[in-house]
Design a protein around this motif. Structure first.
Motif, PDB file in Angstrom:
ATOM      1  N   PHE A 427       0.836  -1.203   0.000  1.00  0.00           N
ATOM      2  CA  PHE A 427       0.000   0.000   0.000  1.00  0.00           C
ATOM      3  C   PHE A 427       0.876   1.259   0.000  1.00  0.00           C
ATOM      4  CE2 PHE A 427      -2.527   3.224   2.303  1.00  0.00           C
ATOM      5  CZ  PHE A 427      -3.589   3.330   1.400  1.00  0.00           C
ATOM      6  N   ARG A 428       1.893   1.259   0.837  1.00  0.00           N
ATOM      7  CA  ARG A 428       2.803   2.408   0.882  1.00  0.00           C
ATOM      8  C   ARG A 428       3.571   2.534  -0.431  1.00  0.00           C
ATOM      9  NH1 ARG A 428       6.557   2.760   6.015  1.00  0.00           N
ATOM     10  NH2 ARG A 428       7.017   4.687   4.894  1.00  0.00           N
ATOM     11  N   GLU A 429       3.970   1.407  -1.000  1.00  0.00           N
ATOM     12  CA  GLU A 429       4.678   1.447  -2.278  1.00  0.00           C
ATOM     13  C   GLU A 429       3.804   2.062  -3.363  1.00  0.00           C
ATOM     14  OE1 GLU A 429       7.357  -1.809  -4.587  1.00  0.00           O
ATOM     15  OE2 GLU A 429       5.195  -2.214  -4.596  1.00  0.00           O
ATOM     16  N   SER A 430       2.527   1.722  -3.378  1.00  0.00           N
ATOM     17  CA  SER A 430       1.602   2.291  -4.364  1.00  0.00           C
ATOM     18  C   SER A 430       1.466   3.796  -4.180  1.00  0.00           C
ATOM     19  CB  SER A 430       0.227   1.613  -4.250  1.00  0.00           C
ATOM     20  OG  SER A 430       0.311   0.238  -4.513  1.00  0.00           O
ATOM     21  N   LEU A 431       1.374   4.251  -2.921  1.00  0.00           N
ATOM     22  CA  LEU A 431       1.258   5.682  -2.665  1.00  0.00           C
ATOM     23  C   LEU A 431       2.500   6.429  -3.139  1.00  0.00           C
ATOM     24  CD1 LEU A 431      -0.337   5.807   0.922  1.00  0.00           C
ATOM     25  CD2 LEU A 431      -1.452   6.255  -1.281  1.00  0.00           C
ATOM     26  N   VAL A 432       3.683   5.857  -2.878  1.00  0.00           N
ATOM     27  CA  VAL A 432       4.935   6.502  -3.296  1.00  0.00           C
ATOM     28  C   VAL A 432       4.999   6.608  -4.815  1.00  0.00           C
ATOM     29  CG1 VAL A 432       7.448   6.245  -3.364  1.00  0.00           C
ATOM     30  CG2 VAL A 432       6.210   5.818  -1.228  1.00  0.00           C
ATOM     31  N   LYS A 433       4.611   5.538  -5.510  1.00  0.00           N
ATOM     32  CA  LYS A 433       4.650   5.559  -6.973  1.00  0.00           C
ATOM     33  C   LYS A 433       3.679   6.597  -7.538  1.00  0.00           C
ATOM     34  CE  LYS A 433       6.242   0.847  -7.819  1.00  0.00           C
ATOM     35  NZ  LYS A 433       5.923  -0.479  -8.420  1.00  0.00           N
ATOM     36  N   LYS A 434       2.500   6.729  -6.914  1.00  0.00           N
ATOM     37  CA  LYS A 434       1.538   7.728  -7.376  1.00  0.00           C
ATOM     38  C   LYS A 434       2.075   9.145  -7.170  1.00  0.00           C
ATOM     39  CE  LYS A 434      -2.678   4.993  -6.714  1.00  0.00           C
ATOM     40  NZ  LYS A 434      -3.950   4.853  -5.943  1.00  0.00           N
ATOM     41  N   ARG A 435       2.727   9.390  -6.031  1.00  0.00           N
ATOM     42  CA  ARG A 435       3.293  10.717  -5.774  1.00  0.00           C
ATOM     43  C   ARG A 435       4.400  11.043  -6.773  1.00  0.00           C
ATOM     44  NH1 ARG A 435       3.880  10.087   0.803  1.00  0.00           N
ATOM     45  NH2 ARG A 435       1.643  10.231   1.304  1.00  0.00           N
ATOM     46  N   LEU A 436       5.272  10.056  -7.034  1.00  0.00           N
ATOM     47  CA  LEU A 436       6.346  10.281  -7.993  1.00  0.00           C
ATOM     48  C   LEU A 436       5.795  10.538  -9.384  1.00  0.00           C
ATOM     49  CD1 LEU A 436       8.940   7.551  -6.882  1.00  0.00           C
ATOM     50  CD2 LEU A 436       9.096  10.019  -6.556  1.00  0.00           C
ATOM     51  N   ALA A 437       4.758   9.776  -9.757  1.00  0.00           N
ATOM     52  CA  ALA A 437       4.150   9.974 -11.072  1.00  0.00           C
ATOM     53  C   ALA A 437       3.520  11.349 -11.173  1.00  0.00           C
ATOM     54  CB  ALA A 437       3.099   8.891 -11.330  1.00  0.00           C
ATOM     55  N   SER A 438       2.870  11.783 -10.082  1.00  0.00           N
ATOM     56  CA  SER A 438       2.244  13.105 -10.067  1.00  0.00           C
ATOM     57  C   SER A 438       3.292  14.212 -10.186  1.00  0.00           C
ATOM     58  CB  SER A 438       1.443  13.284  -8.782  1.00  0.00           C
ATOM     59  OG  SER A 438       0.876  14.568  -8.704  1.00  0.00           O
ATOM     60  N   ARG A 439       4.408  14.064  -9.484  1.00  0.00           N
ATOM     61  CA  ARG A 439       5.474  15.059  -9.559  1.00  0.00           C
ATOM     62  C   ARG A 439       6.077  15.121 -10.955  1.00  0.00           C
ATOM     63  NH1 ARG A 439       8.781  13.714  -3.928  1.00  0.00           N
ATOM     64  NH2 ARG A 439       7.142  14.422  -2.488  1.00  0.00           N
ATOM     65  N   ASN A 440       6.250  13.951 -11.573  1.00  0.00           N
ATOM     66  CA  ASN A 440       6.818  13.922 -12.920  1.00  0.00           C
ATOM     67  C   ASN A 440       5.913  14.625 -13.913  1.00  0.00           C
ATOM     68  OD1 ASN A 440       9.084  12.526 -12.081  1.00  0.00           O
ATOM     69  ND2 ASN A 440       8.192  10.513 -12.504  1.00  0.00           N
ATOM     70  N   ILE A 441       4.594  14.391 -13.770  1.00  0.00           N
ATOM     71  CA  ILE A 441       3.635  15.032 -14.671  1.00  0.00           C
ATOM     72  C   ILE A 441       3.641  16.535 -14.467  1.00  0.00           C
ATOM     73  CG2 ILE A 441       1.189  15.284 -15.213  1.00  0.00           C
ATOM     74  CD1 ILE A 441       0.863  12.316 -14.559  1.00  0.00           C
ATOM     75  N   ASN A 442       3.608  16.973 -13.202  1.00  0.00           N
ATOM     76  CA  ASN A 442       3.618  18.404 -12.899  1.00  0.00           C
ATOM     77  C   ASN A 442       4.908  19.060 -13.371  1.00  0.00           C
ATOM     78  OD1 ASN A 442       1.108  18.238 -11.696  1.00  0.00           O
ATOM     79  ND2 ASN A 442       1.936  17.896  -9.642  1.00  0.00           N
ATOM     80  N   GLY A 443       6.025  18.360 -13.165  1.00  0.00           N
ATOM     81  CA  GLY A 443       7.307  18.900 -13.601  1.00  0.00           C
ATOM     82  C   GLY A 443       7.376  19.041 -15.104  1.00  0.00           C
ATOM     83  N   THR A 444       6.829  18.081 -15.828  1.00  0.00           N
ATOM     84  CA  THR A 444       6.808  18.138 -17.289  1.00  0.00           C
ATOM     85  C   THR A 444       5.950  19.291 -17.780  1.00  0.00           C
ATOM     86  OG1 THR A 444       7.117  15.741 -17.397  1.00  0.00           O
ATOM     87  CG2 THR A 444       6.312  16.832 -19.374  1.00  0.00           C
TER      88      THR A 444
END
Length: 456
Positions: A427-444
């Motif tokens: 569950f924590r791994e899924s949350l971390v991956k979602k946050r990283l994906a969100s940051r990558n999208i926002n950064g792009t």
């Protein structure tokens, strides 16, 4: 050895190659893949028969030699201990030794050790008999560890995209070996005495050597710098090892406890006790191919298979007694049904583990090839052995202190704790991956906005 001075002319396959003979076309297996399946099925089946023939009659024979039940337990347990040590070492040096050479050497050692175990009744009573039992059993464990470690690696090399399906399919042969071993051993023992079961089955293992020498493909690989320490310190790998130990411990728990409970509770004759074990073995074996197929087709479900399997296993162990606070009457049909369901849940946890470990290693920079496969295979086999040692030892102790109903519930509580821990990790791994994906999208998006010309 298989690998150091061999090349394409001798049929060895390099890590960097993916030859046409291993490519799957139109869903059909290549000749090399079929031969690999035959070889690995033979070791799964024969090793499980050899492993399980001791249970029906060896304790009685050991008692005739003046050996206590405690020492008999250690003789059984030393197999797991030496299997653990040897699998770690052999997995590390799989490439240097050679996968095919390790596979065949393991079969040879296991076959010879099985035959030697059959003539130990000629040894002097007491200490000489005990020492020889430990030595021969240790050799058998090393041979078994070598063959199984090489087998996992060879399968993963031959079926890189379908490893869970293949492992699940081969579990049919594992289950058949576990089911037929006690039955065949018991029949041969009653008919011919102590020596024949071991000599006959050991000879069968040795007769398979020429077949596997001919049909099993060889591999040539380059050693990598990756280590067991780096692998096992990966958080996900640590949790996977915890699950393997838990599942193996659950199976081992039943060995010294379940037959006594069935005999005392349901008053079944010894001949029918083995039939009760069929429910667990058959449901596990028959469900494994389907679970493996789903794991390969939908990798995202593997982690939830593992968690559901642990939690379901915990529930089944609570119901086996059942635990007294549930106030459920213990009846034979409920016991057998629980075993059948338990086999499915154990498959849910066990089958996706190897591909999960493999994908985790590759995601963390491990080289794709036989060297990494050897590390994971050795770790898998050795971790399973830890549970194989803990399960019977803890099961016997808990059964003596608290009786089967509570002992089974405690074993279930361990599985529950493991399942919840792994569930929280995922569950924590899924949350971390979602946050990283969100940051990558926002950064792009921000970067693109800076590059776009401003509107006037």
């Amino acid at each position: 050895m298989d690998g150091a001075e061999t090349g394409p002319e001798t049929g060895d396959l390099a890590d960097s190659q993916r030859p046409d003979e291993f490519k799957e076309e139109s869903g059909k297996l290549s000749r090399a893949q079929i031969f690999t399946l035959i070889s690995c099925a033979s070791i799964n089946f024969s090793s499980m028969i050899v492993y399980s023939i001791l249970a029906p009659f060896f304790p009685q024979e050991a008692a005739k030699k003046g050996v206590s039940n405690t020492i008999v337990g250690f003789i059984f347990g030393c197999f797991a201990l030496f299997n653990f040590i040897s699998s770690l070492v052999l997995g590390k040096y799989l490439v240097q030794i050679g996968a095919k050479f390790m596979f065949l050497s393991g079969m040879l050692a296991s076959g010879v050790a099985t035959i030697l175990f059959g003539i130990l009744d000629k040894a002097a009573d007491g200490t000489p008999f005990v020492v020889l039992c430990f030595v021969v059993r240790a050799v058998d464990a090393v041979g078994f560890g070598a063959a199984m470690t090489a087998s996992f690696s060879i399968l993963a090399k031959a079926f890189p995209n379908n490893i869970a399906t293949v492992l699940g399919t081969l579990e049919i042969f594992t289950g058949l070996g576990l089911v037929l071993g006690p039955a065949i051993g018991g029949i041969l023992y009653q008919t011919f005495g102590y020596e024949i079961p071991f000599i006959a089955l050991g000879s069968v293992v040795l007769l398979m050597l020429p077949l596997n020498m001919f049909v099993l493909p060889g591999y040539d690989a380059v050693p990598s710098r990756d280590s067991f320490w780096r692998l096992i310190t990966l958080p996900k790998i640590m949790f996977m090892c915890l699950i393997i130990t838990s599942m193996s411990s659950c199976l081992g728990f039943l060995d010294p406890t379940m037959s006594l409970f069935i005999t005392e509770k349901f008053h079944l004759p010894v001949g029918q006790v083995g039939l009760v074990f069929l429910g667990l073995a058959l449901s596990y074996s028959l469900s494994s191919p389907l679970l493996g197929l789903i794991s390969d087709k939908k990798p995202a479900v593997r982690k939830w298979f593992v968690v559901i399997g642990c939690l379901g296993t915990a529930a089944c162990f609570v119901l086996l007694g059942p635990v007294p606070f549930l106030h459920i009457k213990s009846v034979l049909w409920l016991f057998v049904l629980t075993l059948v369901i338990l086999g499915i849940f154990l498959g849910l946890s066990a089958i996706p583990i190897f591909p999960e470990m493999l994908s985790c290693a590759y995601e963390n920079g491990f080289q794709e090839g036989l060297s990494t496969l050897g590390l994971i295979s050795g770790l898998f086999t050795s971790t399973w052995s830890i549970g194989g040692f803990i399960g019977p030892t803890l099961g016997g102790f808990l059964n003596d202190r608290f009786h089967f109903e509570w002992a089974s519930a405690i074993q279930g509580a361990i599985s529950l704790a493991v399942g919840l821990s792994v569930g929280i990790f995922y569950f924590r791994e899924s949350l971390v991956k979602k946050r990283l994906a969100s940051r990558n999208i926002n950064g792009t998006d921000e970067e693109q906005s800076r590059l776009l010309p401003s509107e006037t």
